[in-house]
Design a protein around this motif. Structure first.
Motif, PDB file in Angstrom:
ATOM      1  N   LYS A 388       0.776  -1.042  -0.123  1.00 11.94           N
ATOM      2  CA  LYS A 388       0.058   0.088  -0.069  1.00 11.94           C
ATOM      3  C   LYS A 388       0.869   1.308   0.093  1.00 11.94           C
ATOM      4  CE  LYS A 388      -3.636   2.331   2.847  1.00 11.94           C
ATOM      5  NZ  LYS A 388      -4.457   2.393   4.019  1.00 11.94           N
ATOM      6  N   LYS A 389       1.971   1.371   0.657  1.00 12.23           N
ATOM      7  CA  LYS A 389       2.778   2.377   0.846  1.00 12.23           C
ATOM      8  C   LYS A 389       3.466   2.586  -0.417  1.00 12.23           C
ATOM      9  CE  LYS A 389       3.431   2.221   6.056  1.00 12.23           C
ATOM     10  NZ  LYS A 389       4.445   2.008   7.014  1.00 12.23           N
ATOM     11  N   GLN A 390       3.985   1.497  -0.895  1.00 18.14           N
ATOM     12  CA  GLN A 390       4.550   1.689  -2.364  1.00 18.14           C
ATOM     13  C   GLN A 390       3.805   2.238  -3.442  1.00 18.14           C
ATOM     14  OE1 GLN A 390       6.129  -2.212  -3.030  1.00 18.14           O
ATOM     15  NE2 GLN A 390       8.314  -1.845  -2.390  1.00 18.14           N
ATOM     16  N   ALA A 391       2.348   1.638  -3.477  1.00 19.01           N
ATOM     17  CA  ALA A 391       1.458   2.335  -4.261  1.00 19.01           C
ATOM     18  C   ALA A 391       1.150   3.615  -4.252  1.00 19.01           C
ATOM     19  CB  ALA A 391       0.051   1.451  -4.136  1.00 19.01           C
ATOM     20  N   ARG A 409       5.333   0.337 -13.984  1.00 15.07           N
ATOM     21  CA  ARG A 409       4.785  -0.970 -14.135  1.00 15.07           C
ATOM     22  C   ARG A 409       6.033  -2.061 -14.378  1.00 15.07           C
ATOM     23  NH1 ARG A 409       2.779  -0.270 -18.797  1.00 15.07           N
ATOM     24  NH2 ARG A 409       0.990   0.705 -18.226  1.00 15.07           N
ATOM     25  N   GLN A 410       7.122  -1.530 -15.107  1.00 19.60           N
ATOM     26  CA  GLN A 410       8.156  -2.437 -14.951  1.00 19.60           C
ATOM     27  C   GLN A 410       8.716  -2.584 -13.489  1.00 19.60           C
ATOM     28  OE1 GLN A 410      11.411  -0.703 -17.059  1.00 19.60           O
ATOM     29  NE2 GLN A 410      12.601  -2.808 -17.497  1.00 19.60           N
ATOM     30  N   LYS A 411       8.807  -1.611 -12.814  1.00 19.38           N
ATOM     31  CA  LYS A 411       9.512  -1.745 -11.700  1.00 19.38           C
ATOM     32  C   LYS A 411       8.485  -2.775 -10.553  1.00 19.38           C
ATOM     33  CE  LYS A 411      11.175   0.946  -7.558  1.00 19.38           C
ATOM     34  NZ  LYS A 411      12.470   0.470  -7.675  1.00 19.38           N
ATOM     35  N   ARG A 412       7.301  -2.573 -10.873  1.00 16.96           N
ATOM     36  CA  ARG A 412       6.460  -3.255  -9.759  1.00 16.96           C
ATOM     37  C   ARG A 412       6.093  -4.636 -10.250  1.00 16.96           C
ATOM     38  NH1 ARG A 412       8.550  -1.003  -5.955  1.00 16.96           N
ATOM     39  NH2 ARG A 412       7.897   0.986  -5.561  1.00 16.96           N
ATOM     40  N   PHE A 413       6.067  -5.049 -11.477  1.00 16.85           N
ATOM     41  CA  PHE A 413       5.562  -6.351 -12.070  1.00 16.85           C
ATOM     42  C   PHE A 413       6.417  -6.826 -12.787  1.00 16.85           C
ATOM     43  CE2 PHE A 413       1.973  -3.137 -11.341  1.00 16.85           C
ATOM     44  CZ  PHE A 413       1.274  -3.898 -10.431  1.00 16.85           C
ATOM     45  N   GLU A 414       7.535  -6.509 -13.319  1.00 19.68           N
ATOM     46  CA  GLU A 414       8.540  -7.049 -14.455  1.00 19.68           C
ATOM     47  C   GLU A 414       9.800  -7.371 -13.808  1.00 19.68           C
ATOM     48  OE1 GLU A 414       8.409  -4.817 -18.028  1.00 19.68           O
ATOM     49  OE2 GLU A 414       6.093  -4.900 -18.122  1.00 19.68           O
ATOM     50  N   MET A 415      10.131  -6.541 -12.774  1.00 23.28           N
ATOM     51  CA  MET A 415      11.456  -6.854 -12.146  1.00 23.28           C
ATOM     52  C   MET A 415      11.372  -7.433 -11.005  1.00 23.28           C
ATOM     53  SD  MET A 415      12.988  -2.778 -12.522  1.00 23.28           S
ATOM     54  CE  MET A 415      14.555  -3.342 -11.769  1.00 23.28           C
ATOM     55  N   GLY A 416      10.614  -8.259 -10.617  1.00 17.38           N
ATOM     56  CA  GLY A 416      10.773  -9.245  -9.514  1.00 17.38           C
ATOM     57  C   GLY A 416       9.605  -8.941  -8.428  1.00 17.38           C
ATOM     58  N   SER A 417       9.668  -9.665  -7.585  1.00 17.35           N
ATOM     59  CA  SER A 417       8.462  -9.803  -6.507  1.00 17.35           C
ATOM     60  C   SER A 417       9.198  -8.576  -5.375  1.00 17.35           C
ATOM     61  CB  SER A 417       8.203 -11.141  -6.040  1.00 17.35           C
ATOM     62  OG  SER A 417       9.428 -11.457  -5.249  1.00 17.35           O
ATOM     63  N   LEU A 418       8.204  -8.522  -4.568  1.00 17.04           N
ATOM     64  CA  LEU A 418       8.460  -7.761  -3.486  1.00 17.04           C
ATOM     65  C   LEU A 418       9.665  -8.213  -2.487  1.00 17.04           C
ATOM     66  CD1 LEU A 418       8.095  -5.227  -1.440  1.00 17.04           C
ATOM     67  CD2 LEU A 418       6.133  -6.548  -0.466  1.00 17.04           C
ATOM     68  N   MET A 419       9.657  -9.720  -2.397  1.00 18.51           N
ATOM     69  CA  MET A 419      10.604 -10.334  -1.518  1.00 18.51           C
ATOM     70  C   MET A 419      11.950 -10.050  -2.270  1.00 18.51           C
ATOM     71  SD  MET A 419       9.402 -11.352   1.104  1.00 18.51           S
ATOM     72  CE  MET A 419      11.048 -12.555   1.510  1.00 18.51           C
ATOM     73  N   ASP A 420      12.255 -10.112  -3.495  1.00 17.28           N
ATOM     74  CA  ASP A 420      13.341  -9.799  -4.531  1.00 17.28           C
ATOM     75  C   ASP A 420      14.045  -8.704  -3.583  1.00 17.28           C
ATOM     76  OD1 ASP A 420      13.092 -12.335  -5.453  1.00 17.28           O
ATOM     77  OD2 ASP A 420      12.234 -11.343  -7.330  1.00 17.28           O
ATOM     78  N   GLU A 421      13.244  -7.597  -3.603  1.00 17.88           N
ATOM     79  CA  GLU A 421      13.577  -6.279  -3.140  1.00 17.88           C
ATOM     80  C   GLU A 421      14.206  -6.152  -1.626  1.00 17.88           C
ATOM     81  OE1 GLU A 421      11.141  -2.961  -4.033  1.00 17.88           O
ATOM     82  OE2 GLU A 421      10.563  -3.839  -5.818  1.00 17.88           O
ATOM     83  N   LEU A 422      13.329  -7.044  -0.850  1.00 19.71           N
ATOM     84  CA  LEU A 422      13.788  -7.228   0.417  1.00 19.71           C
ATOM     85  C   LEU A 422      14.659  -7.963   0.712  1.00 19.71           C
ATOM     86  CD1 LEU A 422       9.978  -6.731   1.914  1.00 19.71           C
ATOM     87  CD2 LEU A 422      11.883  -4.674   1.710  1.00 19.71           C
TER      88      LEU A 422
END
Length: 439
Positions: A388-391, A409-422
């Motif tokens: 929600k905060k990211q949105a 769109r690329q950052k949130r849905f094509e570059m990997g999941s949230l877990m990949d960032e964390l």
């Protein structure tokens, strides 16, 4: 001459324990503690501690389970071969063998896995190194502790390139010779995986995690017993009567049984006017703070959060559990520094073996990498809050034209999941690809 009291005599021995034990004179007879005392535990004592306390079992077993729970993914150009090798490791029960090796290392100071192989060519013995050119298959992986070893020989020459490396292991298989003496078998280091994460200098054997924790384990055990006594005697009855002095043992026993029965089954007690019957409750003020201190020291000694000591659901954390993040970072460090070389060595043997998936392949001629799967995941509520905060942040960026819709769109849905960032990096040194895999 004035009579000396017990307190006066005790003053003769009063002193700071930091200045005793030979540091500031003769040992004080009334001192029971020595600072920095090393509790050496025998194998039998370690076994009894582990077998008799579930918290100690958690301290030994849970980190071992966490280190291997999500296991690994093999990355190589030939995806089919990678999946086949992963499957082969599973059929060899490699995750369970590595897990038990880690547990034995924590419990005994050393953990081992024997590697059973089939080789072609000339006759060979366990004392010979594995000949990778004639290797056919890996047949089994058997974890065991140092209890099966008699000794191992270490290169102690600091000017030798192999300084500190184990040259040979000596195993007691449980058999005896004709004169009933133990039958020793020498085993080459290439036929074993050996894990030793904590070693005292000039000591060949590793140190059990329970040795430096002996004092706090004793305090914890005492705390558990004390709480049980408090609960047992939390409420007790007091009977006050002018007739108590003249009561016989039989009368006192009968009165005690009657009063006990009445207080457990009836709400009303009928007594004489000169008698008094009441309950006394044990005072527990301050006990909670003492128990919290014991738990904190125990968790700090085990390098585990209290929630994990008590069996928190494996791998699931909330955003506020920074202690869990630190714990999983420590487990990831163990994977990188100690487990990666062992697993890579197994993969290299599988690649060299002619009867294993892919046939005989020189591991140094292909690109491959062992990747540890993520150890943890966010709980649903924390995951939803972060998204929600990211949105909301993305909305601000779009409104102020910092990012375009395609970039979001690329950052949130094509570059990997949230877990990949964390996710914590699985290879902080930027290495891990097809190394020589010292075991």
């Amino acid at each position: 001459m004035a009579k000396r009291t017990t307190i006066d005599r005790a003053q003769d021995y009063k002193g700071d324990f930091m200045q005793t034990a030979g540091k500031g004179g003769e040992q004080d007879p009334l001192v029971r503690q020595q600072a920095g005392d090393w509790a050496l535990l025998s194998d039998e004592e370690i076994t009894r501690l582990y077998a008799g306390n579930q918290i100690i079992q958690n301290i030994v077993d849970i980190p071992a389970e966490d280190a291997t729970r999500e296991w690994i993914t093999l990355e190589m150009e030939d995806e089919k071969l990678a999946r086949a090798l992963e499957k082969r490791l599973e059929t060899l029960n490699a995750p369970e063998a590595i897990e038990k090796m880690v547990a034995y290392d924590r419990l005994r100071g050393d953990g081992f896995v024997s590697i059973g192989v089939t080789q072609g060519g000339r006759q060979w013995t366990l004392d010979d190194p594995i000949n990778i050119k004639s290797l056919r298959s890996i047949d089994y992986l058997h974890p065991f502790s140092r209890l099966k070893l008699t000794k191992f020989l270490i290169n102690v020459d600091p000017f030798d390139p192999s300084f500190g490396d184990v040259e040979k292991y000596q195993i007691n298989p449980g058999h005896t010779t004709m004169d009933d003496s133990p039958l020793q078998r020498d085993v080459h280091k290439s036929r074993l995986l050996h894990l030793q994460t904590k070693r005292i200098e000039d000591r060949d054997w590793g140190q059990s995690i329970l040795e430096p924790m002996k004092d706090i384990i004793t305090v914890f055990d005492t705390s558990l017993w004390s709480v049980g006594q408090i609960l047992y005697d939390f409420t007790f009855k007091v009977f006050k009567s002018n007739q108590a002095e003249g009561m016989t043992k039989e009368d006192m026993r009968e009165a005690q049984m009657l009063m006990d029965y009445m207080f457990r089954t009836e709400a009303l007690a009928i007594i004489e006017s000169d008698e008094e019957l009441k309950k006394e409750a044990t005072q527990v003020n301050g006990v909670e703070q003492l128990l919290t201190f014991v738990w904190d020291v125990l968790a700090g000694s085990a390098k585990m959060p209290k929630s994990h000591l008590l069996g928190q659901q494996s791998g699931t954390i909330s955003g506020a559990q920074y202690d869990s993040l630190n714990y999983y970072a420590r487990i990831a460090g163990t994977q990188e520094n100690f487990l990666r070389p062992k697993i890579e060595y197994l993969v290299r043997l599988l690649l060299w073996a002619s009867d294993e998936p892919g046939g005989q392949i020189d591991p140094d001629t292909i690109d491959w990498k062992v990747k540890f799967n993520p150890l943890w995941r966010l709980d649903d509520q924390t995951d939803a809050d972060i998204r929600k905060k990211q949105a909301e942040t993305d909305s601000i960026y779009l409104k102020n034209q910092v990012l375009t819709p395609d970039e979001v769109r690329q950052k949130r849905f094509e570059m990997g999941s949230l877990m990949d960032e964390l996710e914590m990096p699985d290879d902080p040194n930027g290495e891990g690809e097809g190394s020589n895999g010292e075991n």
